[in-house]
Design an enzyme around this catalytic site. Sequence first.
Site, short mmCIF file in Angstrom:
data_model
loop_
_atom_site.label_atom_id
_atom_site.label_comp_id
_atom_site.label_asym_id
_atom_site.label_seq_id
_atom_site.Cartn_x
_atom_site.Cartn_y
_atom_site.Cartn_z
N ARG A 1 -22.42 40.99 -50.36
CA ARG A 1 -21.74 40.70 -51.10
C ARG A 1 -22.76 40.78 -52.50
NH1 ARG A 1 -21.02 34.04 -51.37
NH2 ARG A 1 -23.15 34.52 -51.01
N THR B 1 -21.99 38.80 -58.59
CA THR B 1 -20.18 38.76 -58.68
C THR B 1 -19.86 37.77 -56.94
OG1 THR B 1 -20.33 40.66 -57.71
CG2 THR B 1 -19.75 40.86 -59.98
N ASP C 1 -23.84 31.97 -36.89
CA ASP C 1 -23.67 33.20 -37.22
C ASP C 1 -23.57 34.46 -36.27
OD1 ASP C 1 -25.51 35.42 -39.75
OD2 ASP C 1 -24.42 36.22 -37.84
N ASP D 1 -26.17 37.03 -35.57
CA ASP D 1 -27.96 37.28 -35.14
C ASP D 1 -27.21 36.64 -33.87
OD1 ASP D 1 -28.51 37.64 -37.43
OD2 ASP D 1 -27.92 35.35 -38.06
N1 URA Z 1 -19.61 34.11 -39.64
C1 URA Z 1 -20.42 34.29 -39.42
O1 URA Z 1 -20.81 34.18 -38.72
N2 URA Z 1 -20.41 33.14 -39.00
C2 URA Z 1 -19.62 31.62 -39.43
O2 URA Z 1 -19.55 30.37 -39.54
C3 URA Z 1 -19.55 32.16 -41.02
C4 URA Z 1 -19.63 33.81 -40.76
#
Ligand code: URA
Length: 210
Positions: free
Chosen positions: A105, A109, A201, A204
Amino acid sequence: MSGTVTVVDHPLVQHKLTLMREKDTASADFRQLLREITMLLAYEITREMPMTMREIETPLERMQAPTLAGRTLALVSILRAGNGMLDGVLQLVPQARVGFVGLYRDEATLQPVQYYFKVPDALDERLVIVVDPMLATGNSSAAAVDLLKKAGARNIRFLCLLAAPEGVAHMQQAHPDVPIVTAAIDRQLNEKGYILPGLGDAGDRMFGTR
Ligand code: URA
């Protein structure tokens, strides 16, 4: 299937998803569960793969038997979390070709920018299944599908584990021709773009980073 969102509410999928959501689930278990759920979701998303008949010989007689038709499917992972879904699909369709799309990202922008793109040839002749566990804002998913369409893909499906209503709406607006299959649609995104209640995530949790 065009333009549709399919939520696979099979008890095994929902049970495994609950285990994945729990914050104390270890990375190894998280990866294994993702692999297992992906296999079950892949069963659903490949339901309409084209078939043909070919003659085979059983121990007793010859017969016309159904078999997959045309080019093998292209499986495209959105890096990096999409990689956790590759094995589940490949276990069902081991002959699939595999591609990768890397996007980051741009902080100025806020738009996704491509940093890696490597996909199988003849995309226009293949069913293309894009995998990413989390359909959150839909920005990277829509951008990945844009890139695949520019590369020739015509028959694309999007496979995720969890979706936010915002991400589904974004994809349906940007790519109404791309059916979505998911295990659940959660309540909403938070201000940082995480799905609520979600599972955190996915990358992760899968790879033990943070
Ligand atoms: N990406 C992720 O890994 N978890 C989310 O909740 C949103 C995007």
